[in-house]
Design a protein around this motif. Structure first.
Motif, PDB file in Angstrom:
ATOM      1  N   GLU A 594       0.854  -1.193   0.000  1.00 35.54           N
ATOM      2  CA  GLU A 594       0.000   0.000   0.000  1.00 35.54           C
ATOM      3  C   GLU A 594       0.883   1.234   0.000  1.00 35.54           C
ATOM      4  OE1 GLU A 594      -3.844  -1.599   2.629  1.00 35.54           O
ATOM      5  OE2 GLU A 594      -2.280  -0.437   3.596  1.00 35.54           O
ATOM      6  N   GLU A 599      -4.230   9.501   6.107  1.00 37.53           N
ATOM      7  CA  GLU A 599      -5.696   9.467   6.024  1.00 37.53           C
ATOM      8  C   GLU A 599      -6.172   8.535   4.914  1.00 37.53           C
ATOM      9  OE1 GLU A 599      -3.889  12.198   6.202  1.00 37.53           O
ATOM     10  OE2 GLU A 599      -4.410  12.894   8.239  1.00 37.53           O
ATOM     11  N   LEU A 602      -5.827   4.912   6.004  1.00 33.10           N
ATOM     12  CA  LEU A 602      -6.822   4.505   7.000  1.00 33.10           C
ATOM     13  C   LEU A 602      -8.177   4.247   6.345  1.00 33.10           C
ATOM     14  CD1 LEU A 602      -6.123   6.772  10.131  1.00 33.10           C
ATOM     15  CD2 LEU A 602      -5.616   4.347   9.846  1.00 33.10           C
ATOM     16  N   LYS A 603      -8.518   5.082   5.341  1.00 31.50           N
ATOM     17  CA  LYS A 603      -9.799   4.913   4.655  1.00 31.50           C
ATOM     18  C   LYS A 603      -9.874   3.584   3.903  1.00 31.50           C
ATOM     19  CE  LYS A 603     -10.781   9.852   4.033  1.00 31.50           C
ATOM     20  NZ  LYS A 603     -10.893  10.956   3.034  1.00 31.50           N
ATOM     21  N   LYS A 604      -8.716   3.115   3.438  1.00 33.77           N
ATOM     22  CA  LYS A 604      -8.698   1.862   2.682  1.00 33.77           C
ATOM     23  C   LYS A 604      -9.022   0.659   3.562  1.00 33.77           C
ATOM     24  CE  LYS A 604      -5.354   3.218  -0.900  1.00 33.77           C
ATOM     25  NZ  LYS A 604      -4.017   2.938  -1.470  1.00 33.77           N
ATOM     26  N   GLN A 605      -8.820   0.827   4.890  1.00 36.34           N
ATOM     27  CA  GLN A 605      -9.073  -0.262   5.833  1.00 36.34           C
ATOM     28  C   GLN A 605      -8.300  -1.536   5.443  1.00 36.34           C
ATOM     29  OE1 GLN A 605     -11.046  -0.246   8.810  1.00 36.34           O
ATOM     30  NE2 GLN A 605     -10.777   1.939   8.396  1.00 36.34           N
ATOM     31  N   GLY A 606      -7.034  -1.302   5.016  1.00 35.10           N
ATOM     32  CA  GLY A 606      -6.196  -2.422   4.598  1.00 35.10           C
ATOM     33  C   GLY A 606      -5.153  -2.797   5.642  1.00 35.10           C
ATOM     34  N   TYR A 608      -2.237  -1.349   6.430  1.00 37.78           N
ATOM     35  CA  TYR A 608      -1.768  -0.237   7.262  1.00 37.78           C
ATOM     36  C   TYR A 608      -2.771   0.062   8.367  1.00 37.78           C
ATOM     37  CZ  TYR A 608      -0.411   4.484   8.684  1.00 37.78           C
ATOM     38  OH  TYR A 608      -0.053   5.589   9.421  1.00 37.78           O
ATOM     39  N   ALA A 609      -4.038   0.107   8.021  1.00 40.24           N
ATOM     40  CA  ALA A 609      -5.062   0.393   9.018  1.00 40.24           C
ATOM     41  C   ALA A 609      -5.027  -0.649  10.135  1.00 40.24           C
ATOM     42  CB  ALA A 609      -6.438   0.420   8.370  1.00 40.24           C
ATOM     43  N   GLY A 610      -4.766  -1.909   9.753  1.00 42.36           N
ATOM     44  CA  GLY A 610      -4.665  -2.967  10.765  1.00 42.36           C
ATOM     45  C   GLY A 610      -3.481  -2.739  11.693  1.00 42.36           C
ATOM     46  N   TYR A 612      -1.988   0.160  12.350  1.00 40.18           N
ATOM     47  CA  TYR A 612      -2.221   1.364  13.147  1.00 40.18           C
ATOM     48  C   TYR A 612      -3.211   1.078  14.281  1.00 40.18           C
ATOM     49  CZ  TYR A 612      -3.375   6.174  14.364  1.00 40.18           C
ATOM     50  OH  TYR A 612      -3.565   7.345  15.049  1.00 40.18           O
ATOM     51  N   ASN A 613      -4.298   0.414  13.967  1.00 40.28           N
ATOM     52  CA  ASN A 613      -5.310   0.129  14.987  1.00 40.28           C
ATOM     53  C   ASN A 613      -4.776  -0.798  16.070  1.00 40.28           C
ATOM     54  OD1 ASN A 613      -7.274   1.723  13.743  1.00 40.28           O
ATOM     55  ND2 ASN A 613      -7.957   0.039  12.412  1.00 40.28           N
TER      56      ASN A 613
END
Length: 620
Positions: A594, A599, A602-606, A608-610, A612-613
């Motif tokens: 990715e 931002e 994070l919107k992709k919910q891929g 990276y979002a995993g 970070y969360n």
């Protein structure tokens, strides 16, 4: 206690010399893989000093010749005294003290000449060996700077340092001793044998017959003692390794009340070491008494036979004295040659290791028609980069990215994803297997390595500061910088305040491990050094991972100053620190899976979002 640490510690230290411990510098003798090849390379290497070596050999031979003549002259003096005294008793004459006085003066001159010749050869050989040592260390030092990073990542620091210190020292001491010792010993053996034969062939045979007896006894003792010496060296390594391990982790031992266990382990190893050490020392200590005993038997036999031959008027009384001195001197050069044969094995092994290092593959430091770094800005492009530390194990599969001048690029991903590897490729610590890395459209392979790396500034998680003043450590980024420029860089790095509070300020000397400043302060100093260097491209590798939150804020401010107007690559595990990055490259298993802003990702919910969360949840 790790087995690996014990194995490393078990390598005998160079320096101390124990009886029959192997080589002259301690420990079992390491045999070279190619003795003839190593010796021929060494001979070719030192042939530059062949005139000095020939002179030293001539002086060594001269010293031996003068020494050999001495006992014969002393025997003649003894004969003159005996003959004169016998004549006086018979009333037919007396001792000719004038003749004896002249003979003693000649004898004194011979021994002085022998000492002077020995001194001169020692002076010459010391100069030669130090020149060889200086030249070798210089070549190794410059060689290190031309070698690929891969070499140092596949060797331990101890292995590399051993080439510069232990192996070169071994060569130095061996060359200084072995060449002249061999010449002196051979000259003495030949000369003494000739002198003994001229006195009496029968006495020579009796004296020589004692040599095989002592040699067989010594060989028997060496065979018995060698296994104990091997055990001694092994358990000496265990004891040293345990002491080193416990000392370095002493606070952990205290914290977990592990003192009793540590003492029990040490007692066990120490007891085994004691058992093997006293046996090896006892057996090796028997050699000199045995040699002395056999030698004394030889002296008795020589004295009896000499007395008989004197009665028969075959030899003179003084010849017995001369012969006994020659017998005593005869054993010494034989022992020296036996020791030198062992020493030559170690010399060849050390030479082999040194020349092996000097012949290692080098990096190409320059290229024809290199790109001028002055005309280059800082636009970076990775184009289908593929790389593996080993050809059969690729860690970067197909990496492509475009970075504009002045952008802040964050590289994130789990451990082993290839983040730091990308930085190593960018600075040409390694070359890509396929693909290209371009700076302003120029392949980085078209730059001279030194000029390419001057374009980069690095701030790493593992801070590196050397033993010197704070001013010198910051100035390492730009050696011709003025004091004012250094102070300005420290202010920009938010380091000036804490430096000013130190006892000697900028002149305070950092100790060997820079333990007289905190980890955060070390990091600020490395940032100041990078600011002073004023690089076009900046690399920050986990620069804040080992400091507290408050210090991290200060370091972050310092890094913001550093990154202004520069293309910056930031490797970070704490994703909260790279929210404002212009572009985030998310790596997984050697590929960019990715890319985008914080931002956008994070919107992709891929992936990276995993990541970070999961960090956010851990923090919560």
């Amino acid at each position: 206690m790790s087995d690996e640490r014990n194995k490393q510690a078990a390598r005998p230290p160079r320096g101390g010399r124990g009886p029959m411990g192997g080589g002259p510098f301690g420990g079992p003798v390491e045999k070279p893989k190619d003795f003839k090849g190593s010796v021929s390379k060494l001979v070719k290497y030192i042939s530059v000093y062949k005139i000095s070596i020939i002179l030293a050999m001539l002086f060594a031979a001269g010293s031996a010749v003068f020494f050999i003549v001495g006992p014969k002259r002393l025997g003649n003096i003894t004969t003159d005294i005996f003959t004169g005294y016998s004549a006086k008793l018979r009333g037919t004459g007396g001792i000719d003290f004038t003749k004896i006085g002249k003979a003693l003066i000649v004898l004194l001159i011979l021994y002085i000449a022998s000492s002077v010749f020995n001194f001169v050869q020692g002076y010459i050989m010391s100069g030669v060996t130090q020149k060889v040592t200086y030249r070798l260390r210089t070549e190794i030092s410059t060689k290190i700077n031309r070698m690929p990073m891969n070499y140092f990542e596949t060797k331990t620091h101890g292995e590399v340092l051993s080439r510069v210190t232990n192996d070169v020292d071994t060569l130095s001491q061996s060359l200084n001793q072995s060449i002249t010792t061999v010449i002196t010993a051979i000259t003495q053996i030949i000369g003494i044998t000739i002198m003994m034969i001229t006195i009496s062939g029968r006495m020579t045979i009796v004296a020589v017959l004692t040599l095989p007896v002592s040699s067989l006894l010594i060989a028997f003792i060496m065979k018995k003692s060698q296994k104990y010496f091997k055990s001694q060296q092994e358990y000496l390594g265990h004891v040293n390794g345990q002491v080193e391990e416990v000392y370095s982790g002493h606070n952990i031992v205290k914290a977990f009340n592990g003192e009793k266990q540590v003492i029990e382990e040490f007692e066990k190893s120490n007891s085994t070491l004691y058992g093997s050490a006293w046996k090896s020392q006892f057996l090796s200590g028997m050699m000199m008494p045995i040699m002395g005993f056999v030698g004394n038997i030889g002296y008795v036999a020589v004295a009896i036979l000499g007395g008989y031959l004197t009665i028969k008027k075959t030899i003179e009384v003084g010849d017995i004295q001369s012969f006994i001195q020659y017998v005593r001197s005869f054993n010494q050069p034989i022992s020296q040659i036996a020791q030198i044969s062992t020493q030559l094995q170690q010399t060849a092994a050390a030479a082999e290791r040194v020349f092996e290092f000097l012949e290692e593959e080098e990096e190409d430091q320059t290229v024809p028609n290199p790109v001028n770094p002055e005309i280059v800005e800082s636009r970076v492009e990775f184009k289908n980069v593929k790389f593996g530390y080993n050809p059969d194990k690729i860690v970067i599969n197909n990496f492509s990215a475009e970075i504009e001048k002045g952008q802040k690029i964050a590289i994130v991903g789990p451990t082993g994803a290839g983040k730091t590897t990308m930085v190593k490729l960018l600075m040409r610590f390694y070359d890509v297997n396929s693909g290209e890395i371009l700076i302003d459209g120029h392949n980085i392979k078209d730059f001279n390595r030194g000029e390419l790396r001057k374009m980069f500034g690095m701030v790493l998680q593992d801070t590196w500061l050397f033993n010197g003043s704070i001013m010198e450590n910051i100035r390492y980024g730009k050696e011709d910088a003025t004091d004012e420029e250094v102070i300005a860089a420290a202010k920009a790095a938010h380091a000036h305040h804490f430096i000013s509070t130190l006892p000697d300020g900028y002149q305070m000397v950092l100790n060997e491990e820079a333990s007289n400043v905190s980890q955060g302060q070390k990091q600020l100093l490395t940032i100041a050094r990078a600011i002073l260097a004023d690089p076009k491209i900046l690399i920050l590798d986990e620069a804040t991972s080992s400091v507290d939150t408050r210090t991290e804020v200060r370091i972050q401010k310092a890094m913001d100053n550093l990154m202004k107007g520069r293309t910056s690559f930031i490797i970070a595990h704490r994703l909260s620190t790279i929210k404002d990055a212009d572009l985030i490259l998310v790596m997984k298993d050697g590929d960019i899976v990715e890319q985008g802003s914080h931002e956008e990702l994070l919107k992709k919910q891929g992936f990276y979002a995993g990541l970070y969360n999961s960090q956010f949840e851990e923090t919560a």
